[in-house]
Design a protein around this motif. Structure first.
Motif, PDB file in Angstrom:
ATOM      1  N   HIS A 117     -40.107  56.266 118.511  1.00 55.53           N
ATOM      2  CA  HIS A 117     -40.735  56.900 119.677  1.00 55.53           C
ATOM      3  C   HIS A 117     -41.896  57.820 119.301  1.00 55.53           C
ATOM      4  CE1 HIS A 117     -38.107  60.011 118.215  1.00 55.53           C
ATOM      5  NE2 HIS A 117     -38.822  60.870 118.894  1.00 55.53           N
ATOM      6  N   MET A 118     -42.170  57.961 118.030  1.00 56.98           N
ATOM      7  CA  MET A 118     -43.231  58.864 117.568  1.00 56.98           C
ATOM      8  C   MET A 118     -44.509  58.133 117.179  1.00 56.98           C
ATOM      9  SD  MET A 118     -40.965  61.499 115.257  1.00 56.98           S
ATOM     10  CE  MET A 118     -42.237  62.724 114.976  1.00 56.98           C
ATOM     11  N   GLU A 119     -44.519  56.834 117.315  1.00 60.44           N
ATOM     12  CA  GLU A 119     -45.705  56.070 116.916  1.00 60.44           C
ATOM     13  C   GLU A 119     -46.916  56.507 117.735  1.00 60.44           C
ATOM     14  OE1 GLU A 119     -45.816  54.129 114.274  1.00 60.44           O
ATOM     15  OE2 GLU A 119     -43.666  54.351 113.946  1.00 60.44           O
ATOM     16  N   LEU A 120     -48.043  56.615 117.071  1.00 61.89           N
ATOM     17  CA  LEU A 120     -49.286  57.003 117.744  1.00 61.89           C
ATOM     18  C   LEU A 120     -49.825  55.844 118.578  1.00 61.89           C
ATOM     19  CD1 LEU A 120     -51.080  58.784 114.770  1.00 61.89           C
ATOM     20  CD2 LEU A 120     -50.143  59.876 116.813  1.00 61.89           C
ATOM     21  N   PRO A 121     -50.338  56.125 119.766  1.00 62.09           N
ATOM     22  CA  PRO A 121     -50.982  55.053 120.526  1.00 62.09           C
ATOM     23  C   PRO A 121     -52.275  54.639 119.816  1.00 62.09           C
ATOM     24  CG  PRO A 121     -51.250  57.155 121.643  1.00 62.09           C
ATOM     25  CD  PRO A 121     -50.361  57.402 120.466  1.00 62.09           C
ATOM     26  N   GLU A 122     -52.712  53.425 120.066  1.00 63.62           N
ATOM     27  CA  GLU A 122     -53.924  52.929 119.406  1.00 63.62           C
ATOM     28  C   GLU A 122     -55.127  53.826 119.644  1.00 63.62           C
ATOM     29  OE1 GLU A 122     -55.043  48.801 119.736  1.00 63.62           O
ATOM     30  OE2 GLU A 122     -52.937  48.210 119.808  1.00 63.62           O
ATOM     31  N   ASN A 123     -55.225  54.405 120.836  1.00 62.31           N
ATOM     32  CA  ASN A 123     -56.408  55.185 121.185  1.00 62.31           C
ATOM     33  C   ASN A 123     -56.219  56.687 120.955  1.00 62.31           C
ATOM     34  OD1 ASN A 123     -54.574  55.669 123.222  1.00 62.31           O
ATOM     35  ND2 ASN A 123     -56.101  55.615 124.856  1.00 62.31           N
ATOM     36  N   TRP A 124     -55.299  57.088 120.105  1.00 59.79           N
ATOM     37  CA  TRP A 124     -54.988  58.504 119.939  1.00 59.79           C
ATOM     38  C   TRP A 124     -56.200  59.331 119.517  1.00 59.79           C
ATOM     39  CZ3 TRP A 124     -55.290  61.323 115.397  1.00 59.79           C
ATOM     40  CH2 TRP A 124     -55.422  60.594 114.201  1.00 59.79           C
ATOM     41  N   GLN A 125     -57.122  58.736 118.762  1.00 63.65           N
ATOM     42  CA  GLN A 125     -58.292  59.491 118.303  1.00 63.65           C
ATOM     43  C   GLN A 125     -59.369  59.637 119.378  1.00 63.65           C
ATOM     44  OE1 GLN A 125     -58.792  57.105 114.665  1.00 63.65           O
ATOM     45  NE2 GLN A 125     -58.768  59.069 113.584  1.00 63.65           N
ATOM     46  N   THR A 126     -59.395  58.747 120.337  1.00 64.28           N
ATOM     47  CA  THR A 126     -60.455  58.764 121.347  1.00 64.28           C
ATOM     48  C   THR A 126     -59.988  59.215 122.729  1.00 64.28           C
ATOM     49  OG1 THR A 126     -60.058  56.412 121.818  1.00 64.28           O
ATOM     50  CG2 THR A 126     -61.761  56.953 120.178  1.00 64.28           C
ATOM     51  N   ASP A 127     -58.689  59.321 122.935  1.00 62.36           N
ATOM     52  CA  ASP A 127     -58.163  59.737 124.237  1.00 62.36           C
ATOM     53  C   ASP A 127     -58.025  61.257 124.265  1.00 62.36           C
ATOM     54  OD1 ASP A 127     -56.810  60.195 126.603  1.00 62.36           O
ATOM     55  OD2 ASP A 127     -54.963  59.210 125.971  1.00 62.36           O
ATOM     56  N   PRO A 128     -58.897  61.960 125.005  1.00 64.49           N
ATOM     57  CA  PRO A 128     -58.801  63.421 125.028  1.00 64.49           C
ATOM     58  C   PRO A 128     -57.467  63.908 125.590  1.00 64.49           C
ATOM     59  CG  PRO A 128     -60.494  62.663 126.557  1.00 64.49           C
ATOM     60  CD  PRO A 128     -59.967  61.457 125.830  1.00 64.49           C
ATOM     61  N   GLY A 129     -56.877  63.160 126.509  1.00 60.23           N
ATOM     62  CA  GLY A 129     -55.596  63.542 127.080  1.00 60.23           C
ATOM     63  C   GLY A 129     -54.476  63.558 126.059  1.00 60.23           C
ATOM     64  N   PHE A 130     -54.585  62.710 125.031  1.00 56.90           N
ATOM     65  CA  PHE A 130     -53.555  62.657 123.997  1.00 56.90           C
ATOM     66  C   PHE A 130     -53.381  64.036 123.369  1.00 56.90           C
ATOM     67  CE2 PHE A 130     -52.324  62.208 119.527  1.00 56.90           C
ATOM     68  CZ  PHE A 130     -51.115  61.555 119.667  1.00 56.90           C
ATOM     69  N   TRP A 131     -54.469  64.726 123.114  1.00 54.18           N
ATOM     70  CA  TRP A 131     -54.419  66.042 122.484  1.00 54.18           C
ATOM     71  C   TRP A 131     -54.332  67.161 123.513  1.00 54.18           C
ATOM     72  CZ3 TRP A 131     -53.162  65.943 117.677  1.00 54.18           C
ATOM     73  CH2 TRP A 131     -53.546  64.866 116.879  1.00 54.18           C
ATOM     74  N   GLU A 132     -55.116  67.088 124.550  1.00 53.20           N
ATOM     75  CA  GLU A 132     -55.252  68.217 125.463  1.00 53.20           C
ATOM     76  C   GLU A 132     -54.052  68.428 126.371  1.00 53.20           C
ATOM     77  OE1 GLU A 132     -58.937  67.570 127.494  1.00 53.20           O
ATOM     78  OE2 GLU A 132     -60.058  67.476 125.614  1.00 53.20           O
ATOM     79  N   ASP A 133     -53.446  67.374 126.912  1.00 54.41           N
ATOM     80  CA  ASP A 133     -52.385  67.533 127.900  1.00 54.41           C
ATOM     81  C   ASP A 133     -51.148  68.231 127.337  1.00 54.41           C
ATOM     82  OD1 ASP A 133     -54.063  66.347 129.701  1.00 54.41           O
ATOM     83  OD2 ASP A 133     -52.960  64.458 129.825  1.00 54.41           O
TER      84      ASP A 133
END
Length: 175
Positions: free
Chosen positions: A73-89
């Protein structure tokens, strides 16, 4: 109970006690704040007190699941580096979230972590870490290592929170 089980139980209890102390310092730092204060950015950092609570809570929940289920369940999504929501939310309150609801969620996460750890027969239970640039390739972490990580992360973010809180109204967690 065997001597080994007693040692594991004592070690687990001591690690959980240390984590609980760090959580208490962290929660003390945000006591008595309004949502407006808790979401303010009084320094040049993007960090907020509410965002720190949310992040620490989400990370602890994720690591407790890791102890039980491993890294699936901890795998990073493919777009983790480009999705601002991944980090910001994960670092800010979203619509409908409040400091109080976030703290209540943190209490539930803490209870779940304690339940998971107290249910372990051995703190050496280990799983491979997910693939991520911040983890050593092919490394595994034991439940013990996860608890030590949680203690460190909670303490580190509690220090961040102290600085922000003191900037808001001068209150200090200690001293």
């Amino acid at each position: 109970m065997s001597i080994t089980e007693t040692r594991v139980s004592q070690e687990a209890a001591e690690l959980l006690e240390t984590l609980a102390e760090r959580r208490q310092f962290f929660r003390h730092t945000v006591q008595g704040l309004s949502d407006e204060q808790a979401t303010s950015r009084p320094t040049v950092s993007q960090l907020t007190l509410a965002g720190l609570v949310k992040h620490v809570s989400e990370m602890e929940a994720q690591w407790a699941r890791f102890i039980v289920e491993g890294a699936a369940h901890m795998e990073l999504p493919e777009n983790w580096q480009t999705d601002p929501g991944f980090w910001e939310d994960g670092w800010k309150l979203l619509e409908g979230e409040t400091l109080q609801s976030t703290l209540a969620g943190y209490e539930k996460v803490a209870a779940r972590t304690e339940e998971v750890v107290r249910g372990l027969a051995d703190l050496n239970v280990s799983h491979p870490l997910p693939k991520a640039p911040w983890f050593q390739p092919d490394a595994s972490w034991s439940a013990r290592r996860v608890l030590l990580h949680l203690i460190g992360e909670t303490a580190q973010h509690s220090g961040h929170a102290d600085i922000i809180r003191e900037t808001i109204d001068g209150q200090k967690t200690m001293g």
